[in-house]
Write an enzyme that holds these catalytic residues in place. Sequence first.
Site, PDB file in Angstrom:
ATOM      1  N   PRO A  46       0.790  -1.228   0.000  1.00 22.59           N
ATOM      2  CA  PRO A  46       0.000   0.000   0.000  1.00 22.59           C
ATOM      3  C   PRO A  46       0.829   1.289   0.000  1.00 22.59           C
ATOM      4  O   PRO A  46       1.882   1.372   0.636  1.00 22.59           O
ATOM      5  CB  PRO A  46      -0.812  -0.098   1.303  1.00 22.59           C
ATOM      6  CG  PRO A  46      -0.050  -1.036   2.163  1.00 22.59           C
ATOM      7  CD  PRO A  46       0.581  -2.026   1.217  1.00 22.59           C
ATOM      8  N   ASN A  47       0.288   2.260  -0.715  1.00 25.26           N
ATOM      9  CA  ASN A  47       0.821   3.631  -0.797  1.00 25.26           C
ATOM     10  C   ASN A  47       2.090   3.764  -1.627  1.00 25.26           C
ATOM     11  O   ASN A  47       2.566   4.872  -1.854  1.00 25.26           O
ATOM     12  CB  ASN A  47       1.033   4.238   0.612  1.00 25.26           C
ATOM     13  CG  ASN A  47      -0.260   4.311   1.384  1.00 25.26           C
ATOM     14  OD1 ASN A  47      -1.223   4.921   0.912  1.00 25.26           O
ATOM     15  ND2 ASN A  47      -0.330   3.669   2.543  1.00 25.26           N
ATOM     16  N   ARG A  91       5.009  11.227  -2.199  1.00 24.31           N
ATOM     17  CA  ARG A  91       4.699  10.895  -0.821  1.00 24.31           C
ATOM     18  C   ARG A  91       5.960  11.010   0.048  1.00 24.31           C
ATOM     19  O   ARG A  91       6.938  10.310  -0.199  1.00 24.31           O
ATOM     20  CB  ARG A  91       4.210   9.446  -0.826  1.00 24.31           C
ATOM     21  CG  ARG A  91       4.130   8.796   0.503  1.00 24.31           C
ATOM     22  CD  ARG A  91       4.010   7.285   0.350  1.00 24.31           C
ATOM     23  NE  ARG A  91       3.841   6.691   1.649  1.00 24.31           N
ATOM     24  CZ  ARG A  91       4.244   5.471   1.971  1.00 24.31           C
ATOM     25  NH1 ARG A  91       4.821   4.696   1.071  1.00 24.31           N
ATOM     26  NH2 ARG A  91       4.066   5.018   3.179  1.00 24.31           N
ATOM     27  N   TYR A 112      11.178   8.817   1.374  1.00 21.02           N
ATOM     28  CA  TYR A 112      11.124   7.790   0.320  1.00 21.02           C
ATOM     29  C   TYR A 112      11.766   8.208  -0.999  1.00 21.02           C
ATOM     30  O   TYR A 112      11.824   7.414  -1.932  1.00 21.02           O
ATOM     31  CB  TYR A 112       9.659   7.383   0.088  1.00 21.02           C
ATOM     32  CG  TYR A 112       9.014   6.792   1.324  1.00 21.02           C
ATOM     33  CD1 TYR A 112       9.519   5.621   1.892  1.00 21.02           C
ATOM     34  CD2 TYR A 112       7.932   7.402   1.938  1.00 21.02           C
ATOM     35  CE1 TYR A 112       8.951   5.076   3.033  1.00 21.02           C
ATOM     36  CE2 TYR A 112       7.353   6.870   3.083  1.00 21.02           C
ATOM     37  CZ  TYR A 112       7.868   5.713   3.628  1.00 21.02           C
ATOM     38  OH  TYR A 112       7.316   5.173   4.757  1.00 21.02           O
ATOM     39  N   ASN A 171       8.119  -5.610  -1.325  1.00 19.76           N
ATOM     40  CA  ASN A 171       8.003  -4.473  -0.416  1.00 19.76           C
ATOM     41  C   ASN A 171       6.541  -4.442   0.023  1.00 19.76           C
ATOM     42  O   ASN A 171       5.683  -3.902  -0.685  1.00 19.76           O
ATOM     43  CB  ASN A 171       8.404  -3.161  -1.080  1.00 19.76           C
ATOM     44  CG  ASN A 171       8.398  -2.003  -0.090  1.00 19.76           C
ATOM     45  OD1 ASN A 171       7.945  -2.156   1.047  1.00 19.76           O
ATOM     46  ND2 ASN A 171       8.881  -0.847  -0.510  1.00 19.76           N
ATOM     47  N   ALA A 175       3.404  -0.978   4.676  1.00 14.27           N
ATOM     48  CA  ALA A 175       2.920  -1.035   6.063  1.00 14.27           C
ATOM     49  C   ALA A 175       2.493  -2.442   6.478  1.00 14.27           C
ATOM     50  O   ALA A 175       2.549  -2.788   7.667  1.00 14.27           O
ATOM     51  CB  ALA A 175       1.775  -0.047   6.248  1.00 14.27           C
ATOM     52  N   ASP A 198       1.376 -15.543   6.613  1.00 12.42           N
ATOM     53  CA  ASP A 198       0.845 -16.897   6.411  1.00 12.42           C
ATOM     54  C   ASP A 198       0.875 -17.301   4.941  1.00 12.42           C
ATOM     55  O   ASP A 198       1.145 -18.461   4.609  1.00 12.42           O
ATOM     56  CB  ASP A 198      -0.590 -16.991   6.944  1.00 12.42           C
ATOM     57  CG  ASP A 198      -0.639 -17.027   8.467  1.00 12.42           C
ATOM     58  OD1 ASP A 198       0.417 -17.235   9.102  1.00 12.42           O
ATOM     59  OD2 ASP A 198      -1.741 -16.864   9.028  1.00 12.42           O
ATOM     60  N   GLU A 234      12.982  -9.321   1.116  1.00 15.89           N
ATOM     61  CA  GLU A 234      12.179  -8.188   1.605  1.00 15.89           C
ATOM     62  C   GLU A 234      12.948  -6.905   1.326  1.00 15.89           C
ATOM     63  O   GLU A 234      14.131  -6.815   1.667  1.00 15.89           O
ATOM     64  CB  GLU A 234      11.944  -8.375   3.107  1.00 15.89           C
ATOM     65  CG  GLU A 234      11.254  -7.180   3.757  1.00 15.89           C
ATOM     66  CD  GLU A 234      10.982  -7.394   5.246  1.00 15.89           C
ATOM     67  OE1 GLU A 234      10.883  -8.564   5.695  1.00 15.89           O
ATOM     68  OE2 GLU A 234      10.884  -6.385   5.958  1.00 15.89           O
ATOM     69  N   HIS A 247      12.902  -2.465   1.391  1.00 19.74           N
ATOM     70  CA  HIS A 247      12.297  -1.188   1.808  1.00 19.74           C
ATOM     71  C   HIS A 247      13.171  -0.054   1.313  1.00 19.74           C
ATOM     72  O   HIS A 247      14.409  -0.162   1.331  1.00 19.74           O
ATOM     73  CB  HIS A 247      12.193  -1.099   3.333  1.00 19.74           C
ATOM     74  CG  HIS A 247      11.377  -2.189   3.923  1.00 19.74           C
ATOM     75  ND1 HIS A 247      10.009  -2.193   3.892  1.00 19.74           N
ATOM     76  CD2 HIS A 247      11.748  -3.348   4.521  1.00 19.74           C
ATOM     77  CE1 HIS A 247       9.556  -3.298   4.461  1.00 19.74           C
ATOM     78  NE2 HIS A 247      10.593  -4.018   4.848  1.00 19.74           N
ATOM     79  N   ARG A 273      13.668   3.876  12.192  1.00 19.41           N
ATOM     80  CA  ARG A 273      12.442   4.664  12.214  1.00 19.41           C
ATOM     81  C   ARG A 273      11.645   4.416  13.514  1.00 19.41           C
ATOM     82  O   ARG A 273      12.192   3.956  14.501  1.00 19.41           O
ATOM     83  CB  ARG A 273      11.632   4.365  10.951  1.00 19.41           C
ATOM     84  CG  ARG A 273      12.420   4.751   9.685  1.00 19.41           C
ATOM     85  CD  ARG A 273      11.593   4.668   8.437  1.00 19.41           C
ATOM     86  NE  ARG A 273      10.446   5.579   8.512  1.00 19.41           N
ATOM     87  CZ  ARG A 273       9.424   5.533   7.659  1.00 19.41           C
ATOM     88  NH1 ARG A 273       9.417   4.632   6.684  1.00 19.41           N
ATOM     89  NH2 ARG A 273       8.427   6.376   7.777  1.00 19.41           N
ATOM     90  N   ARG A 294       7.758   0.440  13.279  1.00 18.24           N
ATOM     91  CA  ARG A 294       8.254   0.040  11.961  1.00 18.24           C
ATOM     92  C   ARG A 294       9.511  -0.828  12.063  1.00 18.24           C
ATOM     93  O   ARG A 294       9.998  -1.350  11.064  1.00 18.24           O
ATOM     94  CB  ARG A 294       8.599   1.270  11.117  1.00 18.24           C
ATOM     95  CG  ARG A 294       7.407   2.039  10.663  1.00 18.24           C
ATOM     96  CD  ARG A 294       7.848   3.191   9.771  1.00 18.24           C
ATOM     97  NE  ARG A 294       6.875   4.244   9.785  1.00 18.24           N
ATOM     98  CZ  ARG A 294       5.771   4.282   9.014  1.00 18.24           C
ATOM     99  NH1 ARG A 294       5.541   3.327   8.140  1.00 18.24           N
ATOM    100  NH2 ARG A 294       4.924   5.272   9.117  1.00 18.24           N
TER     101      ARG A 294
HETATM  102  C1  DQA Z   1       8.367   1.053   3.454  1.00 17.69           C
HETATM  103  C2  DQA Z   1       8.496   1.236   4.980  1.00 17.69           C
HETATM  104  C3  DQA Z   1       7.176   1.003   5.663  1.00 17.69           C
HETATM  105  O1  DQA Z   1       7.301   1.195   7.074  1.00 17.69           O
HETATM  106  C4  DQA Z   1       6.124   1.969   5.160  1.00 17.69           C
HETATM  107  O2  DQA Z   1       4.868   1.676   5.725  1.00 17.69           O
HETATM  108  C5  DQA Z   1       6.047   2.031   3.686  1.00 17.69           C
HETATM  109  C6  DQA Z   1       7.268   1.928   2.887  1.00 17.69           C
HETATM  110  C7  DQA Z   1       9.670   1.432   2.716  1.00 17.69           C
HETATM  111  O3  DQA Z   1       9.811   1.018   1.559  1.00 17.69           O
HETATM  112  O4  DQA Z   1      10.518   2.129   3.265  1.00 17.69           O
HETATM  113  O5  DQA Z   1       4.975   2.262   3.118  1.00 17.69           O
HETATM  114  O6  DQA Z   1       8.096  -0.303   3.181  1.00 17.69           O
END
Ligand code: DQA
Length: 147
Positions: free
Chosen positions: A11-12, A19, A24, A75, A78, A88, A99, A101, A108, A112
């Site tokens: 998300p986002n 953003r 980011y 990624n 959140a 799961d 993973e 980010h 942070r 997080r």
């Molecule tokens: C994120 C870090 C997460 O805590 C956050 O909710 C994001 C982006 C990152 O790429 O730094 O949406 O995954």
Amino acid sequence: MPPRIAVLNGPNLNLLGEREPEIYGRTSLADIERMTKERARVLGVECTWIQTNHEGELVEAIQGLKGQADGAVINAAAFTHTSLAVRDALLAVRVPFVEVHLSNIFGREPERRRSLLADLAVGVVTGFGADSYRLGLEGLVSRLKSR
Ligand code: DQA
């Protein structure tokens, strides 16, 4: 057949570039997709790409990896910190994943600093901005090729 890598975004991340750019960066997700796919081409792997704002869609995308992808770069945004359902799904399909980010989640807010996914991952790349995707892809591909 070349290794098939799926890149999954939570998300986002569709808002990257506009953003919270101080956290980011200013690179859009479309630009990261272009750079990651270019790297995949050079590495000789197939690369698919999705982004979703919905937890259930991310779960279904992970379920769909079985038999369709040799590895994944994820990624989960959140959902990394909150989603037992995503965890799961990863446990169910057992597809090797990295993973990633953009920000360094360990530098942070306390909420997080915990990932519900990291212990299942081949590895974690966190804090290198858009470059985290390339580094994650390279690490995953080298792991797959060494198997
Ligand atoms: C994120 C870090 C997460 O805590 C956050 O909710 C994001 C982006 C990152 O790429 O730094 O949406 O995954």
